[in-house]
Motif scaffolding. Structure first.
Motif, PDB file in Angstrom:
ATOM      1  N   GLN A 251       0.829  -1.211   0.000  1.00  0.00           N
ATOM      2  CA  GLN A 251       0.000   0.000   0.000  1.00  0.00           C
ATOM      3  C   GLN A 251       0.863   1.261   0.000  1.00  0.00           C
ATOM      4  OE1 GLN A 251      -3.067   0.062   2.986  1.00  0.00           O
ATOM      5  NE2 GLN A 251      -3.601   2.195   2.623  1.00  0.00           N
ATOM      6  N   LYS A 252       1.885   1.263   0.833  1.00  0.00           N
ATOM      7  CA  LYS A 252       2.783   2.414   0.879  1.00  0.00           C
ATOM      8  C   LYS A 252       3.541   2.566  -0.435  1.00  0.00           C
ATOM      9  CE  LYS A 252       6.507   4.460   3.635  1.00  0.00           C
ATOM     10  NZ  LYS A 252       7.395   4.290   4.832  1.00  0.00           N
ATOM     11  N   ASP A 255       1.360   4.050  -3.083  1.00  0.00           N
ATOM     12  CA  ASP A 255       1.170   5.489  -2.915  1.00  0.00           C
ATOM     13  C   ASP A 255       2.377   6.271  -3.433  1.00  0.00           C
ATOM     14  OD1 ASP A 255      -1.267   4.945  -1.805  1.00  0.00           O
ATOM     15  OD2 ASP A 255      -0.600   5.149   0.280  1.00  0.00           O
TER      16      ASP A 255
END
Length: 285
Positions: A251-252, A255
């Protein structure tokens, strides 16, 4: 780049309850003509009904008469504590009986027990011996684990070329963890000439099987343009899919990729990921 530690995954794997259903279904037909097929079939029926205690009882009756499929299942039940108190030593005892009869899945699990010191003293050389027996019969998980032993130099001299050989055999059978590790070997140039395009090819094969680590690595290749044309849409899509598949760092990382994209591009990449999932990884281009 590969994962955060820069290394391919080389964790050992073995058969657990999650694949038992497919395993024993085949064995019912294989051993249906034996004297103890009734007990085995009754055990399977009880297992399907979720009555593991009764299933264990029937499997043990058949196992005590030398039924190798039942011996393996009794070992597995002891291994995971289904229908009986968990007992690694008993699991090893029953795995040995089935393994001695040449049952590759028992040989695989017995190798895992020796590799991890479960129910026996840890012995990497003995683990390798059992993995080799199972791998020689075409057991893809044993082939992968044997590759991992060569890659890590456990029970054998470290040999990346030999590790790649076993990874290739397992990967050719569609075992996604082996495909992931083979891709990583091509990316790192260990045991093979460095070849990012070949790394991408193996990552893709594992990624469409839902392997989160392969999805992560594939995304990184698209983001950096290694072995494939640089493509932020594909990078975002595969990292998004890795996050959905349970990768904690995806997820990081997704992003970070999104910071280089427009709102419209992000929306398109999200739509691509949804289409890929809905198609069960058949439409991911």
């Amino acid at each position: 780049m590969l994962r955060s530690d820069g290394r391919p995954k080389t964790n050992l794997t073995y058969l657990k309850v999650r694949i038992m259903k497919n395993l024993v279904t085949a064995l019912i037909f294989t051993f249906a003509t034996t004297v103890w097929a009734g007990d085995f079939e009754d055990g399977f029926a009880a297992s399907e009904a979720g009555d593991y205690k009764t299933a264990f009882s029937f499997y043990k009756k058949a196992a005590e008469q030398g039924e190798l499929a039942a011996q393996f299942n009794v070992g597995l039940y002891y291994d995971v504590g289904k229908g009986v108190a968990q007992d690694d030593a008993e699991a090893v005892r029953w795995y040995k009986l089935a393994a001695a009869q040449g049952y590759s899945n028992a040989q695989l699990n017995l190798g895992f027990m020796f590799a991890n010191g479960k129910g026996v003293a840890q012995d990497y050389a003995e683990a390798v011996r059992w993995y080799k027996l199972a791998a020689a019969q075409g057991n893809s998980i044993a082939q992968h684990n044997l590759g991992a032993m060569y890659a890590n130099g456990k029970g054998v001299l470290q040999d990346y070329v030999e590790a790649v050989r076993w990874y290739k055999l397992a990967a050719a059978q569609g075992y996604s963890i082996a495909q992931l590790n083979l891709g990583a070997r091509y990316a790192n140039g260990k045991g093979v000439l460095q070849d990012y395009a070949e790394a991408v090819r193996w990552y893709k094969l594992a990624a469409v099987r839902g392997n989160a680590d392969a999805q992560f690595n594939l995304s990184q290749n698209y983001a950096t343009g290694k072995g494939v044309l640089q493509d932020d849409l594909q990078a975002h899509m595969w990292m998004n899919l890795a996050a959905v598949s349970g990768d904690k760092g995806a997820q990081k990382a997704r992003d970070v990729i999104a910071e280089q994209m427009t709102i419209q591009q992000i929306a398109k990449a999200q739509a691509m990921a949804k289409k890929c999932l809905v198609s069960k990884y058949k439409d991911c281009d």
